[in-house]
Design an enzyme around this catalytic site. Structure first.
Site, PDB file in Angstrom:
ATOM      1  N   GLU A   1       0.802  -1.232   0.000  1.00  0.00           N
ATOM      2  CA  GLU A   1       0.000   0.000   0.000  1.00  0.00           C
ATOM      3  C   GLU A   1       0.837   1.286   0.000  1.00  0.00           C
ATOM      4  O   GLU A   1       0.359   2.335   0.416  1.00  0.00           O
ATOM      5  CB  GLU A   1      -0.992   0.005   1.182  1.00  0.00           C
ATOM      6  CG  GLU A   1      -2.111  -1.019   0.988  1.00  0.00           C
ATOM      7  CD  GLU A   1      -2.981  -1.213   2.212  1.00  0.00           C
ATOM      8  OE1 GLU A   1      -3.896  -0.411   2.398  1.00  0.00           O
ATOM      9  OE2 GLU A   1      -2.744  -2.178   2.984  1.00  0.00           O
TER      10      GLU A   1
ATOM     11  N   THR B   1      -0.009   2.244  -8.248  1.00  0.00           N
ATOM     12  CA  THR B   1      -0.584   3.534  -8.661  1.00  0.00           C
ATOM     13  C   THR B   1       0.378   4.241  -9.625  1.00  0.00           C
ATOM     14  O   THR B   1      -0.052   4.864 -10.607  1.00  0.00           O
ATOM     15  CB  THR B   1      -0.870   4.403  -7.415  1.00  0.00           C
ATOM     16  OG1 THR B   1      -1.555   3.596  -6.459  1.00  0.00           O
ATOM     17  CG2 THR B   1      -1.716   5.610  -7.761  1.00  0.00           C
TER      18      THR B   1
ATOM     19  N   ARG C   1      -8.103   0.114  -5.213  1.00  0.00           N
ATOM     20  CA  ARG C   1      -7.049  -0.669  -4.539  1.00  0.00           C
ATOM     21  C   ARG C   1      -7.198  -2.158  -4.804  1.00  0.00           C
ATOM     22  O   ARG C   1      -8.279  -2.729  -4.597  1.00  0.00           O
ATOM     23  CB  ARG C   1      -7.138  -0.392  -3.033  1.00  0.00           C
ATOM     24  CG  ARG C   1      -6.460  -1.423  -2.157  1.00  0.00           C
ATOM     25  CD  ARG C   1      -4.955  -1.313  -2.224  1.00  0.00           C
ATOM     26  NE  ARG C   1      -4.313  -2.344  -1.425  1.00  0.00           N
ATOM     27  CZ  ARG C   1      -3.110  -2.838  -1.678  1.00  0.00           C
ATOM     28  NH1 ARG C   1      -2.415  -2.396  -2.698  1.00  0.00           N
ATOM     29  NH2 ARG C   1      -2.600  -3.755  -0.904  1.00  0.00           N
TER      30      ARG C   1
ATOM     31  N   ASP D   1       6.477  -3.962 -11.366  1.00  0.00           N
ATOM     32  CA  ASP D   1       5.744  -3.762 -10.114  1.00  0.00           C
ATOM     33  C   ASP D   1       5.638  -5.109  -9.399  1.00  0.00           C
ATOM     34  O   ASP D   1       5.316  -6.118 -10.023  1.00  0.00           O
ATOM     35  CB  ASP D   1       4.338  -3.241 -10.473  1.00  0.00           C
ATOM     36  CG  ASP D   1       3.444  -3.059  -9.271  1.00  0.00           C
ATOM     37  OD1 ASP D   1       3.974  -2.852  -8.162  1.00  0.00           O
ATOM     38  OD2 ASP D   1       2.206  -3.117  -9.445  1.00  0.00           O
TER      39      ASP D   1
ATOM     40  N   GLN E   1       3.618  -6.619   0.288  1.00  0.00           N
ATOM     41  CA  GLN E   1       3.373  -7.231   1.589  1.00  0.00           C
ATOM     42  C   GLN E   1       4.436  -8.299   1.851  1.00  0.00           C
ATOM     43  O   GLN E   1       4.973  -8.896   0.913  1.00  0.00           O
ATOM     44  CB  GLN E   1       1.969  -7.836   1.632  1.00  0.00           C
ATOM     45  CG  GLN E   1       0.905  -6.753   1.700  1.00  0.00           C
ATOM     46  CD  GLN E   1      -0.505  -7.313   1.846  1.00  0.00           C
ATOM     47  OE1 GLN E   1      -0.697  -8.507   2.030  1.00  0.00           O
ATOM     48  NE2 GLN E   1      -1.487  -6.444   1.728  1.00  0.00           N
TER      49      GLN E   1
HETATM   50  N1  LIG Z   1      -4.488   9.718  -1.165  1.00  0.00           N
HETATM   51  C1  LIG Z   1      -3.506   9.013  -1.741  1.00  0.00           C
HETATM   52  N2  LIG Z   1      -3.718   7.714  -2.024  1.00  0.00           N
HETATM   53  C2  LIG Z   1      -2.709   7.052  -2.609  1.00  0.00           C
HETATM   54  C3  LIG Z   1      -1.470   7.641  -2.939  1.00  0.00           C
HETATM   55  N3  LIG Z   1      -0.689   6.702  -3.515  1.00  0.00           N
HETATM   56  C4  LIG Z   1      -1.418   5.570  -3.557  1.00  0.00           C
HETATM   57  N4  LIG Z   1      -2.637   5.779  -2.999  1.00  0.00           N
HETATM   58  C5  LIG Z   1      -3.705   4.795  -2.777  1.00  0.00           C
HETATM   59  O1  LIG Z   1      -3.190   3.832  -1.882  1.00  0.00           O
HETATM   60  C6  LIG Z   1      -3.726   2.550  -2.179  1.00  0.00           C
HETATM   61  C7  LIG Z   1      -2.591   1.563  -2.315  1.00  0.00           C
HETATM   62  O2  LIG Z   1      -1.828   1.872  -3.453  1.00  0.00           O
HETATM   63  P1  LIG Z   1      -1.173   0.745  -4.370  1.00  0.00           P
HETATM   64  O3  LIG Z   1      -0.558   1.446  -5.540  1.00  0.00           O
HETATM   65  O4  LIG Z   1      -2.139  -0.327  -4.635  1.00  0.00           O
HETATM   66  O5  LIG Z   1      -0.030   0.213  -3.378  1.00  0.00           O
HETATM   67  P2  LIG Z   1       1.063  -0.910  -3.679  1.00  0.00           P
HETATM   68  O6  LIG Z   1       2.360  -0.372  -3.195  1.00  0.00           O
HETATM   69  O7  LIG Z   1       1.000  -1.331  -5.089  1.00  0.00           O
HETATM   70  O8  LIG Z   1       0.591  -2.081  -2.700  1.00  0.00           O
HETATM   71  P3  LIG Z   1       0.896  -3.668  -2.840  1.00  0.00           P
HETATM   72  O9  LIG Z   1       0.427  -4.095  -4.184  1.00  0.00           O
HETATM   73  O10 LIG Z   1       0.167  -4.305  -1.716  1.00  0.00           O
HETATM   74  O11 LIG Z   1       2.383  -3.824  -2.666  1.00  0.00           O
HETATM   75  C8  LIG Z   1      -4.573   2.723  -3.434  1.00  0.00           C
HETATM   76  O12 LIG Z   1      -5.933   2.831  -3.071  1.00  0.00           O
HETATM   77  C9  LIG Z   1      -4.087   4.047  -4.038  1.00  0.00           C
HETATM   78  O13 LIG Z   1      -5.120   4.721  -4.720  1.00  0.00           O
HETATM   79  C10 LIG Z   1      -1.267   9.020  -2.610  1.00  0.00           C
HETATM   80  O14 LIG Z   1      -0.215   9.618  -2.831  1.00  0.00           O
HETATM   81  N5  LIG Z   1      -2.331   9.644  -2.008  1.00  0.00           N
HETATM   82 MG   LIG Z   2       0.546  -3.096  -5.930  1.00  0.00          MG
END
Ligand SMILES: Nc1nc2c(ncn2[C@@H]2O[C@H](COP(=O)(O)OP(=O)(O)OP(=O)(O)O)[C@@H](O)[C@H]2O)c(=O)[nH]1
Ligand SMILES: [Mg+2]
Length: 383
Positions: free
Chosen positions: A44, A49, A179, A209, A213
């Protein structure tokens, strides 16, 4: 001029020209090869993103109609997961609902279990809206750092009516907020224009990517080969939250430990490292609502004195630079190994980002591209 110089000059000229040609060939080869970038960071932190933003910014036509339709179900899952968890926490926190009707709607949603509905029926939408407007749920939402709630909960719960309209197609912003945990390895490739000074044309980027986790980090090594730069993502706004996979561990502490592992990793010793201090918008909201990082990192109090003796910086600026200073400290630690590579001076680059903001990512990625270009030129001895 001596006679012998007349003989030496042309040969020196030839040698110089040959050297220059060799360098130009090296540069051309370097830019002809695709640049491989790996996104790393805890769960997360915003890695996927950034991949989505690259699609929006650099892939022609971005997300197709079918891809957008596919995302609709993920959005419904985000809505259901959010409201279900909020209701569960209202019950656990023993907070009373505003009315019997609100309580009934909450019970109906709980009865559905964790499985999201296939579509947003009028009845379900009405129940979710009623519960989301309840003051107990609002109180619970404000305390969401105490449990696991996805960042996009408010974004989608506020928009449920619009999303439930027949024929609704998710927008780019919906997709960026949606997400879904990454479990495997994803790749996006795209072309970016090269400056005229480097002969113009374009350069291929391949961005990887991975899941952040703990259980997914074992796959990271598979992608280390040939990586030119690592983009390390840190969710700064998560300083008051614990890990989904380990409720005893603070998310920011985990991110720092992970960063330490990446910085000292011998397979990444030659790789450029760029840190995205992400979720600056969430950090700002938390600071404005009166939360302080010192409740989780008591050393912050001392940092305030050291960094800003006149006490002129605002709280947000101080918090941001405190988080950055923690990473800088890690890069200054004595390497675990004493190999020549480890002793070499390495630079780490930092950017404050909001990964869901396309304009912010566009600007930051421009800088990242320039850093990579400069590194490439340096590697072939031009800079
Ligand atoms: N408000 C806000 N939300 C964000 C930001 N960056 C990411 N998000 C949100 O955070 C959540 C997690 O982002 P992901 O890009 O899925 O995170 P990840 O690092 O890929 O996570 P994993 O796949 O579990 O490793 C999503 O709902 C995004 O929309 C940000 O800068 N601001
Ligand atoms: Mg991810």
């Amino acid at each position: 001029m001596l006679l012998k110089d007349c003989f030496r000059r042309p040969s020196e000229e030839i040698v110089r020209r040959k050297q220059l040609e060799k360098r130009l060939t090296q540069i051309n080869q370097k830019f002809a090869n695709s640049v491989k970038i790996l996104l790393l960071g805890a769960g997360e932190s915003g890695k996927t993103t950034i991949i989505k933003q690259m699609k929006i910014l650099h892939v022609q036509n971005g997300f197709s109609f079918d891809e957008r339709l596919d995302k609709l179900h993920d959005i419904i899952e985000n809505i259901h997961e959010s409201i279900f968890e909020l209701i569960r926490q209202v019950v656990l926190m023993n907070l009373p609902f505003d009315s019997k009707e609100n309580c009934r709607c909450a019970e109906e949603i709980l009865k559905m279990g964790k499985q999201a509905p296939w579509f947003l029926s009028m009845e379900y939408v009405q129940q979710v809206r009623t519960v989301w407007a309840d003051s107990a749920v609002k109180t619970c939402y404000k305390r969401s750092n105490e449990f696991q709630l996805i960042d996009s909960a408010k974004y989608f719960l506020d928009r449920i009516e619009k999303i439930s309209m027949p024929g609704y197609i998710p927008s780019n912003l919906d997709i960026l907020n949606c997400r879904k945990t990454t479990t495997g390895i994803q790749e996006v490739s795209f072309h970016v224009k090269l400056p005229k000074s480097l002969g113009g044309g374009s350069q291929e980027f391949r961005m990887f990517d991975v899941g952040g986790q703990r259980s997914h980090r074992t796959k990271w090594m598979q992608v280390f080969e040939g990586i030119e730069a690592v983009l390390f993502m840190i969710a700064c706004g998560s300083f008051d939250q614990t890990l989904r996979e380990d409720p005893k561990q603070n998310r920011l502490v985990e991110a720092f430990e992970l960063f330490r592992g990446v910085w000292h990793n011998r397979f990444l010793a030659e790789t450029g490292l760029i840190v995205f201090l992400n979720k600056q918008d969430i950090l700002e909201q938390k600071i404005l609502s009166g939360k302080s990082i010192k409740d989780y990192f008591p050393e912050y109090e001392e940092y305030v004195l050291a960094a800003d003796s006149d006490n002129l910086c605002d709280e947000l600026t101080r918090t941001r630079s405190f988080i950055k200073s923690k990473l800088v400290d890690i890069t200054n630690e004595t390497p675990r190994r004493t190999s020549l590579l480890a002793q070499r001076k390495r630079t780490c680059y930092y950017h404050f980002t909001v990964a869901t903001d396309t304009n912010n990512v566009r600007m930051v990625f421009n800088d990242v591209h320039n850093i990579i270009l400069a590194r490439n030129l340096h590697n072939v001895g031009i800079l």
